[in-house]
Design an enzyme around this catalytic site. Sequence first.
Site, mmCIF file in Angstrom:
data_model
loop_
_atom_site.group_PDB
_atom_site.id
_atom_site.type_symbol
_atom_site.label_atom_id
_atom_site.label_comp_id
_atom_site.label_asym_id
_atom_site.label_seq_id
_atom_site.Cartn_x
_atom_site.Cartn_y
_atom_site.Cartn_z
ATOM 1 N N CYS A 71 125.985 8.073 3.450
ATOM 2 C CA CYS A 71 126.732 9.136 2.782
ATOM 3 C C CYS A 71 126.171 10.468 3.286
ATOM 4 O O CYS A 71 124.959 10.701 3.188
ATOM 5 C CB CYS A 71 126.512 8.989 1.276
ATOM 6 S SG CYS A 71 127.109 10.383 0.302
ATOM 7 N N ASN A 72 127.046 11.287 3.822
ATOM 8 C CA ASN A 72 126.585 12.592 4.331
ATOM 9 C C ASN A 72 126.096 13.479 3.193
ATOM 10 O O ASN A 72 125.095 14.171 3.323
ATOM 11 C CB ASN A 72 127.711 13.300 5.069
ATOM 12 C CG ASN A 72 128.035 12.658 6.392
ATOM 13 O OD1 ASN A 72 127.508 13.050 7.417
ATOM 14 N ND2 ASN A 72 128.881 11.638 6.393
ATOM 15 N N CYS A 179 131.977 12.969 6.650
ATOM 16 C CA CYS A 179 132.001 12.237 5.379
ATOM 17 C C CYS A 179 132.361 10.807 5.774
ATOM 18 O O CYS A 179 133.345 10.598 6.494
ATOM 19 C CB CYS A 179 133.058 12.812 4.438
ATOM 20 S SG CYS A 179 133.357 11.760 3.000
#
Length: 264
Positions: A71-72, A179
């Site tokens: 997850c960014n 994302c």
Amino acid sequence: MQPIILIDSGIGGLTVLKSLLPLMPNENFIYFADQKYCPYGNRKDNYLIIRLCKIAQFINHYNPKLVIIACNTASRFKWTVEKFLTCPVLDVITPTVCHVSKVLKAKKVLILATKSTANGGAYQTLFAKENVFAKAIPCSEFVEKIENMQIYQNDFYRLVDNKLRLTNLQSYDTIIYGCTHFGFADKIFRQFFNENKNIVECGNCVAEFVKSNQYCAILPHQNFANSQQIQILTTGDCKKLIKQLDFYSLKYSQISNVELSENC
Ligand code: DGL
């Protein structure tokens, strides 16, 4: 067997898992989706830090050999996760910047990301060190549409159009899906980009990074028995998750619900 654990707010990190599976046919994976608290992209930093503390303590019980923050938005807080674990922890931003600057030798990149990632500036700072110009567009709205399997609706196309309309896309040599959810809408996004542009997904960069860096040690030696177990844990609704996995054609062995409340 110690598992490799991936974490994300929702299904986005499964795009990372998908890239890793062919590299590690004999590993067991646990995928943790914090769907009850998804999306992360509009949350305050403090909220995310507390959430990640909880998740890190929880996954530590599984004695992982490697944790990937798939997850960014959460990657900016890797240090929070590291505090609770003794195994290596990998984020998705570092491998992506590394691949885009060193392998693709990009000069001007556009990052589509959540509000938290775009405004948090982690991509921009790392790219500046490599002398790469980077601009990020906050696109948090896409996450819910992807979670709700609404990517083939006209509404989603219009949303993307509205977001990208004011940007001169031609002036960028590389587009990054900053994302992990966005890989699921790749077909839709590509309608807006010119064919000879680099389009980069974090999952592929993480896979390259795992292959070519110190994480190599965890790769099996040419033994393609394919005994992979993929256990998915969600804080959300299992029935919805089964629909999502079916909609995006994703493989899994087992799904369970976990309670991980908001208060510490
Ligand atoms: N998939 C995540 C990311 O890469 C999180 C999206 C969200 O929950 O807003 O940023």
